[in-house]
Design an enzyme around this catalytic site. Structure first.
Site, short mmCIF file in Angstrom:
data_model
loop_
_atom_site.label_atom_id
_atom_site.label_comp_id
_atom_site.label_asym_id
_atom_site.label_seq_id
_atom_site.Cartn_x
_atom_site.Cartn_y
_atom_site.Cartn_z
N GLU A 88 17.82 68.59 -39.18
CA GLU A 88 18.48 67.47 -38.53
C GLU A 88 17.36 66.68 -37.84
O GLU A 88 16.59 67.27 -37.08
CB GLU A 88 19.42 68.14 -37.54
CG GLU A 88 20.42 67.38 -36.75
CD GLU A 88 20.80 66.01 -37.20
OE1 GLU A 88 20.14 65.07 -36.71
OE2 GLU A 88 21.75 65.87 -37.97
N ILE A 89 17.25 65.42 -38.13
CA ILE A 89 16.09 64.71 -37.61
C ILE A 89 16.01 64.62 -36.08
O ILE A 89 14.96 64.37 -35.53
CB ILE A 89 15.92 63.29 -38.23
CG1 ILE A 89 17.17 62.46 -38.07
CG2 ILE A 89 15.48 63.35 -39.64
CD1 ILE A 89 17.00 61.05 -38.59
N LYS A 148 9.68 48.70 -44.26
CA LYS A 148 10.26 47.58 -43.56
C LYS A 148 11.75 47.80 -43.38
O LYS A 148 12.29 48.61 -44.14
CB LYS A 148 9.98 46.27 -44.29
CG LYS A 148 10.57 46.23 -45.71
CD LYS A 148 10.69 44.84 -46.18
CE LYS A 148 12.07 44.30 -45.92
NZ LYS A 148 13.07 44.64 -46.94
N HIS A 178 6.45 46.87 -50.50
CA HIS A 178 6.26 47.27 -51.89
C HIS A 178 5.83 46.11 -52.80
O HIS A 178 5.29 46.34 -53.86
CB HIS A 178 7.48 48.02 -52.43
CG HIS A 178 8.64 47.15 -52.78
ND1 HIS A 178 9.52 46.68 -51.85
CD2 HIS A 178 9.09 46.68 -53.97
CE1 HIS A 178 10.45 45.95 -52.46
NE2 HIS A 178 10.20 45.93 -53.74
N GLU A 216 17.13 36.98 -56.86
CA GLU A 216 17.76 38.22 -57.32
C GLU A 216 19.14 37.92 -57.86
O GLU A 216 19.83 37.05 -57.34
CB GLU A 216 17.90 39.20 -56.16
CG GLU A 216 16.58 39.65 -55.58
CD GLU A 216 16.81 40.71 -54.51
OE1 GLU A 216 16.88 41.88 -54.87
OE2 GLU A 216 16.96 40.34 -53.33
N HIS A 240 8.01 40.02 -47.75
CA HIS A 240 7.53 39.92 -49.13
C HIS A 240 6.98 38.52 -49.45
O HIS A 240 5.88 38.37 -49.98
CB HIS A 240 8.65 40.23 -50.13
CG HIS A 240 9.28 41.58 -49.94
ND1 HIS A 240 8.57 42.68 -49.54
CD2 HIS A 240 10.55 42.02 -50.12
CE1 HIS A 240 9.38 43.73 -49.48
NE2 HIS A 240 10.59 43.35 -49.81
N LYS A 345 16.99 37.14 -62.20
CA LYS A 345 16.07 37.90 -61.34
C LYS A 345 14.66 37.46 -61.71
O LYS A 345 14.21 37.66 -62.83
CB LYS A 345 16.23 39.40 -61.56
CG LYS A 345 15.20 40.21 -60.77
CD LYS A 345 15.71 41.61 -60.42
CE LYS A 345 14.65 42.44 -59.68
NZ LYS A 345 14.28 41.94 -58.36
C1 BG6 Z 1 13.77 44.97 -50.50
C2 BG6 Z 1 14.95 44.26 -49.88
O1 BG6 Z 1 12.70 45.01 -49.62
O2 BG6 Z 1 13.39 44.32 -51.69
C3 BG6 Z 1 16.09 44.16 -50.87
O3 BG6 Z 1 15.37 44.96 -48.72
C4 BG6 Z 1 15.63 43.55 -52.17
O4 BG6 Z 1 17.17 43.40 -50.32
C5 BG6 Z 1 14.38 44.27 -52.69
O5 BG6 Z 1 16.69 43.64 -53.11
C6 BG6 Z 1 13.80 43.53 -53.90
O6 BG6 Z 1 12.79 44.30 -54.45
P1 BG6 Z 1 12.40 44.15 -56.00
O7 BG6 Z 1 11.19 45.00 -56.16
O8 BG6 Z 1 13.59 44.64 -56.77
O9 BG6 Z 1 12.15 42.68 -56.22
#
Ligand code: BG6
Length: 488
Positions: A88-89, A148, A178, A216, A240, A345
């Protein structure tokens, strides 16, 4: 991989969404690619009353669903890395169990222990406090990977950072974005700084404006609880898109060392002209998706998504412009936009050049010469330059052609962003992780927008799901001949 990189991993939130969709598949792909050291141990920390077998069944299911290349023959080897720790954290005892699981008697001491916080932001600090209380910040190489959102505005980000620094040193903290692990984002630096022909054009003398788009098709899935509080500005643009902007705009760093690179990115953020309080509407606009059609399927509007307040004014689309007031970019608008439930996308950087200075073809059948574009698409990956050529034939007519430098050869491996970044954490390379001053300046840049939208919160424009967003997004552009480039 050499011995240096043999680490142990602890995943907090091992049964959560992020672990299932991104983290576990990425670790698995590293195993399949032979990049995971045999001795590497991974502890999955979770609340569910499982033993290792229960965990393994769950793991198999997640990989079958989310790994892009699931090869069952690698599964047993992958499983050998894992142990499941039930805990449990918020419970001190659980961290003692974790400690014993991490250091079994007779086992070699790993080079580093990486704690990956794939948990709700509200739990970041409680977990960090518990880790520190259990002595996981002393004697040894302990690293914390934090996802994040890093705060939800400037103030909360500063507060979160202070709390983190209370327990861990900056060099132990890996703030992940990422997008920085995506191949073409890294390729941006090679494209700019390994090609003299390109770099010499990369400035206000030649460039009219820059567009950064992350579109997206998906909606908010099961994340209403988080998203309805965050919105597109905090969820995507502050991190991002701002990161992509810094890589497009920065000066060449003196080396690729993590800090020199990040210094250059911070300089860009610090040079962004603050948006005046009274002019936010001219610089930024927001909207929310209504019902519509995506991929031939009818989809509900944002307010009808499960978990969203019916009168929510959270934005699922944002478009904003920024000016970087330095020698290279003064006067060149950077237009940024991102949205959910859009037609396609795609993530891209579209750079439009200025018009030629002379209308040489005025007396011919050519009515108008379009300026050149550089079109870099992160997804699907491509790098194109659009130029004008004369159409074959007797008349003087022009048409655009695209020089396509798409570079992946058949069979060349496509790694996901997370895989590259996980390897970097294991190797202790922080170049693609975010330093706090980057987070802080990015919040400073968007802060006036957050404040203005917070005050003005009873109406939001809508756009049909499956469209390219609201037509009104054109209004933030400076000139009549500028338009959003939806198709590359
Ligand atoms: C995340 C967001 O950081 O990035 C999401 O919280 C978003 O809302 C996602 O859908 C998009 O990542 P990718 O790599 O699919 O473009």
């Amino acid at each position: 991989m050499d011995n240096q990189c043999i680490c142990q991993f602890v995943i907090f939130g091992a049964t959560g969404d992020l672990a299932s969709k991104k983290l576990l598949p990425a670790l698995y792909h590293l195993e399949c690619a032979g990049m995971m050291p045999k001795e590497m141990r991974i502890l999955a920390f979770g609340r569910r009353p499982w033993d290792d077998h229960g965990w393994q069944d769950f793991l198999r299911e997640q990989l079958e669903t989310y790994a892009t290349n699931y090869h069952p023959e690698h599964f047993d080897d992958f499983c050998r890395h894992f142990s499941y720790v039930r805990g449990e954290i918020h419970d001190k005892e659980s961290y003692q169990q974790l400690r014993s699981a991490l250091t079994p008697e007779g086992a070699d001491k790993p080079a580093a222990t990486i704690f990956y916080l794939a948990i709700r932001p509200a739990d970041f600090i409680p977990v960090v406090q518990q880790l520190s209380g259990a002595g996981f910040n002393q004697e040894g190489d302990y690293r914390i990977v934090i996802e994040k959102p890093f705060g939800d505005d400037l103030e909360s980000a500063i507060h979160l950072n202070e709390q983190l620094h209370h327990h861990f040193r900056e060099e132990q903290i890996y703030r992940i974005d990422h997008y920085l692990g995506k191949e073409i984002v890294q390729n941006l630096m090679v494209y700019r700084f390994a090609n003299l022909a390109i770099e010499s054009l990369w400035n206000r003398n030649y460039i009219d404006h820059v567009q950064i788009t992350v579109a997206e098709k998906g909606g908010i899935e099961s994340r209403a609880g988080y998203y309805d509080q965050a919105g597109a500005l905090r969820d995507m643009l502050q991190n991002h898109l701002m990161q992509i902007l810094t890589l497009v705009a920065m000066e060449p760093p003196p080396s690729l060392e993590a800090d020199t690179l990040r210094d250059e990115k911070v300089k860009v953020l610090r040079s962004i002209r603050p948006i005046p309080k009274s002019a936010v509407t001219a610089y930024a606009m927001r909207a929310q998706y209504g019902p519509g059609v995506v991929d031939d399927q009818h989809v509900p509007g944002y307010q009808d998504e499960a978990g969203v307040e019916t009168n929510s004014v959270t934005e699922t689309y944002v478009a904003a412009k920024f000016y970087i007031d330095n020698w290279r970019w003064r006067g060149v608008p950077f237009y940024l936009r991102t949205g959910k439930r859009l037609e396609n996308k795609t993530s891209s950087v579209a750079i439009r050049f200025r018009h030629t200075p002379q209308q040489l073809f005025r007396e011919t059948s050519i009515e108008k010469i379009e300026p050149n574009w550089i079109l870099l698409s992160l997804e699907p990956e491509s790098m194109k330059t659009e130029i004008q050529i004369k159409e074959p034939g007797l008349e003087m007519r022009v048409r655009p052609v695209q020089l396509n430098a798409s570079y992946r050869k058949d069979g060349e491996q496509e790694l996901d962003a997370y895989e590259a970044l996980l390897l970097d954490v294991m190797e202790g390379d922080k170049a693609l992780f975010i330093r706090f001053d980057e987070v802080e300046w990015a919040w400073r840049v968007v802060d006036p927008i957050i404040k203005a939208w917070g005050r003005d919160s009873d109406y939001i424009l809508t756009y049909p799901a499956g469209s390219w967003g609201p037509d009104e997004a054109i209004r933030i552009m400076d000139k009549e001949d500028q338009y959003w480039r939806n198709h590359l």
